[in-house]
Scaffold this motif. Structure first.
Motif, PDB file in Angstrom:
ATOM      1  N   LEU A 204      -4.028   2.970   9.524  1.00  0.00           N
ATOM      2  CA  LEU A 204      -3.887   4.181   8.945  1.00  0.00           C
ATOM      3  C   LEU A 204      -2.700   3.970   8.049  1.00  0.00           C
ATOM      4  CD1 LEU A 204      -3.354   6.876  11.682  1.00  0.00           C
ATOM      5  CD2 LEU A 204      -5.122   7.054   9.971  1.00  0.00           C
ATOM      6  N   ASN A 205      -2.071   2.977   8.058  1.00  0.00           N
ATOM      7  CA  ASN A 205      -0.793   2.397   7.339  1.00  0.00           C
ATOM      8  C   ASN A 205       0.443   3.538   7.363  1.00  0.00           C
ATOM      9  OD1 ASN A 205       0.888   1.117   5.253  1.00  0.00           O
ATOM     10  ND2 ASN A 205      -0.020   2.345   3.676  1.00  0.00           N
ATOM     11  N   ALA A 206       0.566   3.705   8.669  1.00  0.00           N
ATOM     12  CA  ALA A 206       1.676   4.981   8.931  1.00  0.00           C
ATOM     13  C   ALA A 206       2.511   4.516   9.977  1.00  0.00           C
ATOM     14  CB  ALA A 206       0.630   6.030   9.337  1.00  0.00           C
ATOM     15  N   PRO A 207       3.713   5.083  10.091  1.00  0.00           N
ATOM     16  CA  PRO A 207       4.503   4.811  11.225  1.00  0.00           C
ATOM     17  C   PRO A 207       4.341   5.677  12.460  1.00  0.00           C
ATOM     18  CG  PRO A 207       5.701   6.325   9.481  1.00  0.00           C
ATOM     19  CD  PRO A 207       4.187   5.844   8.977  1.00  0.00           C
ATOM     20  N   ALA A 208       4.842   5.461  13.252  1.00  0.00           N
ATOM     21  CA  ALA A 208       4.593   5.966  14.772  1.00  0.00           C
ATOM     22  C   ALA A 208       5.332   7.371  14.567  1.00  0.00           C
ATOM     23  CB  ALA A 208       5.358   5.223  15.708  1.00  0.00           C
ATOM     24  N   ARG A 209       4.462   8.494  15.121  1.00  0.00           N
ATOM     25  CA  ARG A 209       4.910   9.856  15.103  1.00  0.00           C
ATOM     26  C   ARG A 209       5.094  10.290  16.345  1.00  0.00           C
ATOM     27  NH1 ARG A 209       1.046  14.057  12.980  1.00  0.00           N
ATOM     28  NH2 ARG A 209       2.750  14.958  14.091  1.00  0.00           N
ATOM     29  N   VAL A 210       5.640  11.603  16.401  1.00  0.00           N
ATOM     30  CA  VAL A 210       5.865  12.524  17.551  1.00  0.00           C
ATOM     31  C   VAL A 210       4.618  12.957  18.012  1.00  0.00           C
ATOM     32  CG1 VAL A 210       8.390  12.797  17.320  1.00  0.00           C
ATOM     33  CG2 VAL A 210       6.750  14.474  16.479  1.00  0.00           C
TER      34      VAL A 210
ATOM     35  N   ILE B  32      -4.630   3.712   3.094  1.00  0.00           N
ATOM     36  CA  ILE B  32      -5.020   3.642   4.768  1.00  0.00           C
ATOM     37  C   ILE B  32      -5.096   2.152   4.476  1.00  0.00           C
ATOM     38  CG2 ILE B  32      -6.048   5.576   5.071  1.00  0.00           C
ATOM     39  CD1 ILE B  32      -8.829   3.877   5.304  1.00  0.00           C
ATOM     40  N   GLY B  33      -5.092   1.422   5.662  1.00  0.00           N
ATOM     41  CA  GLY B  33      -4.957   0.094   5.665  1.00  0.00           C
ATOM     42  C   GLY B  33      -6.510  -0.476   5.816  1.00  0.00           C
ATOM     43  N   GLN B  34      -6.771  -1.480   6.416  1.00  0.00           N
ATOM     44  CA  GLN B  34      -8.179  -1.916   6.845  1.00  0.00           C
ATOM     45  C   GLN B  34      -8.991  -1.460   8.234  1.00  0.00           C
ATOM     46  OE1 GLN B  34     -10.107  -3.948   4.728  1.00  0.00           O
ATOM     47  NE2 GLN B  34     -11.836  -3.448   6.059  1.00  0.00           N
ATOM     48  N   PRO B  35      -9.847  -0.707   7.841  1.00  0.00           N
ATOM     49  CA  PRO B  35     -10.633  -0.217   9.335  1.00  0.00           C
ATOM     50  C   PRO B  35     -11.080  -1.211  10.248  1.00  0.00           C
ATOM     51  CG  PRO B  35     -11.435   1.058   7.346  1.00  0.00           C
ATOM     52  CD  PRO B  35     -10.753  -0.113   6.871  1.00  0.00           C
ATOM     53  N   GLU B  36     -11.171  -1.225  11.397  1.00  0.00           N
ATOM     54  CA  GLU B  36     -11.461  -2.310  12.333  1.00  0.00           C
ATOM     55  C   GLU B  36     -12.036  -1.375  13.560  1.00  0.00           C
ATOM     56  OE1 GLU B  36      -8.666  -5.276  13.122  1.00  0.00           O
ATOM     57  OE2 GLU B  36      -8.730  -6.016  11.112  1.00  0.00           O
ATOM     58  N   HIS B  37     -12.957  -2.331  14.224  1.00  0.00           N
ATOM     59  CA  HIS B  37     -13.409  -1.445  15.694  1.00  0.00           C
ATOM     60  C   HIS B  37     -12.165  -1.585  16.759  1.00  0.00           C
ATOM     61  CE1 HIS B  37     -17.668  -0.494  14.542  1.00  0.00           C
ATOM     62  NE2 HIS B  37     -17.704  -1.502  14.276  1.00  0.00           N
ATOM     63  N   LEU B  38     -11.926  -0.639  17.273  1.00  0.00           N
ATOM     64  CA  LEU B  38     -10.853  -0.606  18.297  1.00  0.00           C
ATOM     65  C   LEU B  38     -11.325  -1.385  19.681  1.00  0.00           C
ATOM     66  CD1 LEU B  38      -9.251   2.957  17.900  1.00  0.00           C
ATOM     67  CD2 LEU B  38      -8.270   0.735  17.387  1.00  0.00           C
ATOM     68  N   PHE B  39     -12.898  -1.171  19.767  1.00  0.00           N
ATOM     69  CA  PHE B  39     -13.141  -1.569  21.015  1.00  0.00           C
ATOM     70  C   PHE B  39     -14.605  -2.236  20.753  1.00  0.00           C
ATOM     71  CE2 PHE B  39     -11.021   2.596  21.672  1.00  0.00           C
ATOM     72  CZ  PHE B  39     -10.025   1.981  22.556  1.00  0.00           C
ATOM     73  N   LYS B  40     -15.041  -3.036  21.932  1.00  0.00           N
ATOM     74  CA  LYS B  40     -16.355  -3.915  21.874  1.00  0.00           C
ATOM     75  C   LYS B  40     -17.088  -3.486  23.122  1.00  0.00           C
ATOM     76  CE  LYS B  40     -14.510  -7.992  19.134  1.00  0.00           C
ATOM     77  NZ  LYS B  40     -14.126  -9.434  19.124  1.00  0.00           N
TER      78      LYS B  40
ATOM     79  N   MET C 103       0.808  -1.132  -0.067  1.00  0.00           N
ATOM     80  CA  MET C 103       0.141   0.039   0.067  1.00  0.00           C
ATOM     81  C   MET C 103       0.708   1.256   0.053  1.00  0.00           C
ATOM     82  SD  MET C 103      -3.165  -1.106   2.741  1.00  0.00           S
ATOM     83  CE  MET C 103      -1.982  -1.533   3.958  1.00  0.00           C
ATOM     84  N   ALA C 104       0.653   2.327  -0.674  1.00  0.00           N
ATOM     85  CA  ALA C 104       1.339   3.304  -1.169  1.00  0.00           C
ATOM     86  C   ALA C 104       1.320   4.389   0.316  1.00  0.00           C
ATOM     87  CB  ALA C 104       0.857   4.096  -2.132  1.00  0.00           C
ATOM     88  N   GLN C 105       2.297   4.762   0.921  1.00  0.00           N
ATOM     89  CA  GLN C 105       2.315   5.732   1.809  1.00  0.00           C
ATOM     90  C   GLN C 105       2.876   7.002   1.336  1.00  0.00           C
ATOM     91  OE1 GLN C 105       5.128   4.071   4.793  1.00  0.00           O
ATOM     92  NE2 GLN C 105       3.540   3.225   6.172  1.00  0.00           N
ATOM     93  N   LYS C 106       2.066   8.095   1.453  1.00  0.00           N
ATOM     94  CA  LYS C 106       2.531   9.653   1.315  1.00  0.00           C
ATOM     95  C   LYS C 106       2.297  10.130   2.391  1.00  0.00           C
ATOM     96  CE  LYS C 106       1.280   9.358  -3.718  1.00  0.00           C
ATOM     97  NZ  LYS C 106       1.196  10.394  -4.823  1.00  0.00           N
ATOM     98  N   LEU C 107       3.524  10.610   3.001  1.00  0.00           N
ATOM     99  CA  LEU C 107       3.578  11.278   4.258  1.00  0.00           C
ATOM    100  C   LEU C 107       4.559  12.764   4.233  1.00  0.00           C
ATOM    101  CD1 LEU C 107       4.527   8.349   6.771  1.00  0.00           C
ATOM    102  CD2 LEU C 107       2.386   9.323   6.327  1.00  0.00           C
ATOM    103  N   ARG C 108       4.337  13.703   4.890  1.00  0.00           N
ATOM    104  CA  ARG C 108       5.042  14.888   4.925  1.00  0.00           C
ATOM    105  C   ARG C 108       6.486  14.320   5.214  1.00  0.00           C
ATOM    106  NH1 ARG C 108       6.811  18.379   8.749  1.00  0.00           N
ATOM    107  NH2 ARG C 108       5.378  17.533  10.438  1.00  0.00           N
ATOM    108  N   SER C 109       7.563  15.105   4.602  1.00  0.00           N
ATOM    109  CA  SER C 109       8.817  14.803   4.841  1.00  0.00           C
ATOM    110  C   SER C 109       9.186  15.627   6.005  1.00  0.00           C
ATOM    111  CB  SER C 109       9.655  14.933   3.582  1.00  0.00           C
ATOM    112  OG  SER C 109       9.533  16.199   3.092  1.00  0.00           O
ATOM    113  N   GLY C 110      10.340  15.489   6.731  1.00  0.00           N
ATOM    114  CA  GLY C 110      10.751  16.309   7.695  1.00  0.00           C
ATOM    115  C   GLY C 110      11.275  15.442   9.097  1.00  0.00           C
ATOM    116  N   ASP C 111      12.057  16.077   9.556  1.00  0.00           N
ATOM    117  CA  ASP C 111      12.751  15.230  10.919  1.00  0.00           C
ATOM    118  C   ASP C 111      11.980  15.429  12.143  1.00  0.00           C
ATOM    119  OD1 ASP C 111      14.944  14.579   9.204  1.00  0.00           O
ATOM    120  OD2 ASP C 111      16.210  16.154   9.797  1.00  0.00           O
TER     121      ASP C 111
END
Length: 703
Positions: A571-577, A592-600, A1-9
């Motif tokens: 989100l198909n995204a790496p951990a962020r600050v 994005i990845g597959q949406p799922e319910h976080l809680f039941k 899956m394609a990831q497109k994120l803002r670049s920057g340290d």
């Protein structure tokens, strides 16, 4: 899956995960050393233990570079006695319970950098070294004293091996004697709170440390029929009275610099209030007549000192476990413990440990020429009308939390949302279930699932182009000025709360931000119709909502790391600050990845099932009348006359009333009720009343 994120340290999190290779402090950097109170190794931890130290410390250790150290406190009479009861050796007992502690903390997702134990050669070496240094600095003295002796065991017994005899049935004659300086408890009617079961080197009733000879009527804990008498024994004592001036000077100096929590030793105004300090400290024993413990240093086994065959008192050697466990983690441990200019120490503990970490342990360090800095001590978490009690099967202990079927993330959320920071808190099954269903499921989880499902179903899982440039979103935006400004303000509140170790407030702020996200979707009218009528605006709302979810993944990480990981996967995204402002960081074209319910949902019938299973007395908690509540809400919101023309001004104001009403309901559903939350509710209600008045005025004019 394609990831497109803002670049920057400044976007991605580069802090190593807990348990990474040995971390050492860096010159000039913000080096944080974190400890949580070492749990006794003769039982499994309960929820109060977990929130009181290990879980709170874990939250503070995340999203920053730290070294988080903990381990089991394994020596002392408590371990010896429990081993006797279980008919195994102390070492076998410690191996058993150390494994249970490790298993429990792992399930709760508590990320120590190193979890060790005190029964190690390095612990013996460091403890003996500190003891020897105290002797060299003339802070030790030998005292010959009477001690309780069990003729049946046969052995000298400490307070833990004995019990406080049924004070409730004692006459008043002993109370006069208790007024003496050597008495272990205050001689007042309040002393009647001490129960027959009270035992240990520290009384549960008043938190005083006890010599066994001071007990009113000791009896053997192993066998009540044993005859308990007295026998003389020599021990080494620490001259706390000689160190006291240094200790008080250090407390006053460090209290403000370290931003200590007000506690039983020093209050919020910086006044020392501990009665032991006010009355003058007295020498305290550092040795015991046991076999399971750190042996006294060889030079003290001479005839002159008379300490042969004795071990160090557990209250002395247990805090040394902090540096000794660090020494087992890295041979460069002194860079953490002898480096006060470059290292800030945060210690998390329950309030019963305040004296030992604020007076006793610093006194030892001052006598040995070492220092520590900051203390964080929450109050107690009690269990539905009483304290957690393993012997009475009251409360949730260790692995039993897993057996409920409630996920670890939900446990973490509920415990942290009720974290007893300024007063004792009460565990309630009703509140626990409500926290899952009303806050996590209906607020936090709903915002994330609703947004990502919309992206998945209507945009084929690809973020549309909403027109926002990468980077911070301007608060002067044409459509979302209030939304962006509100989120940015809440982000500042979150950062300030976490820096001040106000963990519960930080968690409440996360839920306010997710609530703001829900309100944003509602007020923006995100649906298929908007996508058809105004595709550009719809794409913009989606993009901003997705980027807010990305922010939430970082904010929730310290509290619920597994939930954070699930959000990132969706989100198909790496951990962020943690950002300071809302930005466009996930860009158009990102898949994005597959949406799922976080809680039941947790069925409310389980409340009585768990309350019965874990020993809580049935509580008379009236169920909410859902129908009545719904009617009341509808009546409260039905301000407008149906015949009033739906002008743009009216519709905009009506949307604000609806949004503010949702905000109020969300705030009121949060637990526990704190002064901060009450203030937020009051402000939100005042704003709602003002908006309703404006809407009512429009109706009046129209009619």
């Amino acid at each position: 899956m394609a990831q497109k994120l803002r670049s920057g340290d400044d976007l991605l999190r580069v802090i190593p995960d807990p348990g990474a290779s040995a971390i050492l402090p860096k010159e000039g950097a913000n080096n944080v050393l974190i400890t949580s109170a070492l749990p006794y190794c003769n039982n499994v931890p309960h929820l109060g233990n977990i929130i009181g130290s290990t879980l709170s410390a874990d939250v503070f250790s995340r999203n920053r570079t730290t070294l988080y150290i903990c381990g089991t406190d394994e020596y002392g009479t408590a371990t010896e006695t429990q081993a006797l009861k279980e008919k195994i050796t102390p070492r076998e007992l410690c191996d058993k319970y150390n494994a249970l502690h490790v298993e429990t903390y792992k399930w709760f997702d508590i990320g120590f950098d190193y979890f060790g134990r005190t029964s190690t050669p390095l612990h013996t070496e460091i403890s003996q070294s500190i003891f020897s240094n105290l002797g060299k600095h003339d802070y030790l003295e030998k005292q010959q004293k009477e001690q309780t002796y069990c003729e049946g065991c046969p052995k000298l017994v400490s307070p833990y091996h004995s019990k406080l005899y049924n004070i409730l049935q004692s006459s008043d004659s002993w109370q006069t004697d208790l007024l003496k300086e050597s008495a272990p408890i205050a001689a007042t009617r309040s002393a009647l709170k001490h129960r027959d079961e009270a035992r240990g080197d520290q009384c549960d009733g008043c938190s005083r440390t006890l010599d066994a000879i001071e007990l009113i009527k000791p009896r053997c804990l192993v066998d009540k029929s044993h005859v308990v008498t007295t026998k003389s024994s020599a021990h080494m004592y620490l001259k706390l009275d000689a160190i006291q001036p240094k200790t008080e000077e250090w407390i006053r100096k460090s209290w403000r610099a370290g931003k200590w929590s007000p506690n039983a030793v020093i209050n919020g105004e910086g006044a020392i209030i501990d009665p032991r300090l006010k009355n003058g400290l007295i020498p305290t024993p550092l040795t015991r007549d046991l076999t399971w413990g750190v042996p006294v240093p060889p030079e003290f086994e001479t005839e002159e000192h008379g300490m042969k065959g004795k071990v160090l008192y557990v209250w002395f050697d247990a805090p040394i476990g902090y540096p000794s466990i660090t020494a087992n983690y890295t041979p460069e441990w002194k860079q953490w413990w002898f480096n006060p200019k470059n290292v800030r120490l945060y210690q998390f503990m329950g309030k019963d440990n305040v004296y030992f970490h604020t007076v006793y342990w610093p006194s030892v360090q001052l006598g040995d020429d070492t220092l520590s800095l900051i203390r964080r001590c929450p109050e107690y978490l009690n269990y539905e009308g009483g304290k957690f009690s393993k012997s009475k099967n009251r409360g949730v202990f260790g692995p039993a939390a897993k057996d409920t079927g409630i996920p670890a993330s939900v446990w973490r959320y509920y415990l942290l949302s009720t974290r007893p920071e300024t007063a004792d808190a009460m565990f309630s099954w009703t509140d626990c279930v409500a926290a899952n269903n009303n806050v996590l499921l209906n607020n936090f989880g709903n915002f994330i699932n609703r947004t990502l499902k919309f992206v998945s179903s209507l945009y084929n899982g690809v973020i549309p182009d909403g027109g926002d440039e990468p980077g911070p979103i301007s608060p002067n935006d044409e459509h979302d000025t209030e939304f962006i400004s509100s989120v940015n303000g809440l982000l500042k509140d979150y950062i300030d709360a976490m820096e001040a170790v106000k963990l519960r407030l930080g968690l409440q702020t996360v839920m306010l931000i997710s609530m703001r996200g829900n309100n944003y979707l509602q007020s923006s009218g995100l649906n298929k119709a908007l996508m058809t009528s105004d595709p550009k605006r719809c794409a913009q709302v989606v993009s901003r909502a997705v980027n807010l979810i990305y922010v939430l993944s970082a904010l929730i990480y310290p509290f619920m790391p597994a939930t954070s990981d699930s959000i990132l996967a969706q989100l198909n995204a790496p951990a962020r600050v943690v950002p300071e402002v809302l930005s466009t960081d996930i860009l158009a074209g990102h898949a994005i990845g597959q949406p799922e319910h976080l809680f039941k949902k947790i069925e409310e019938k389980m409340i009585d099932v768990w309350r019965t299973k874990f020993g809580g007395a049935p509580a008379a908690e009236p169920a909410a009348d859902a129908t009545k509540a719904t009617k009341k809400a509808k009546n409260a919101n039905a301000v407008a006359d149906a015949n009033v023309p739906k002008t743009p001004e009216y519709l905009a104001l009506e949307a604000k009333v609806s949004e503010q009403g949702a905000l109020v309901r969300g705030l009121k559903s949060q637990t526990p009720k704190t002064p901060e939350l009450d203030a937020q509710i009051k402000d939100a209600v005042d704003t709602l009343k003002k908006l309703k008045a404006e809407l009512a005025a429009l109706v009046t004019v129209a009619n």
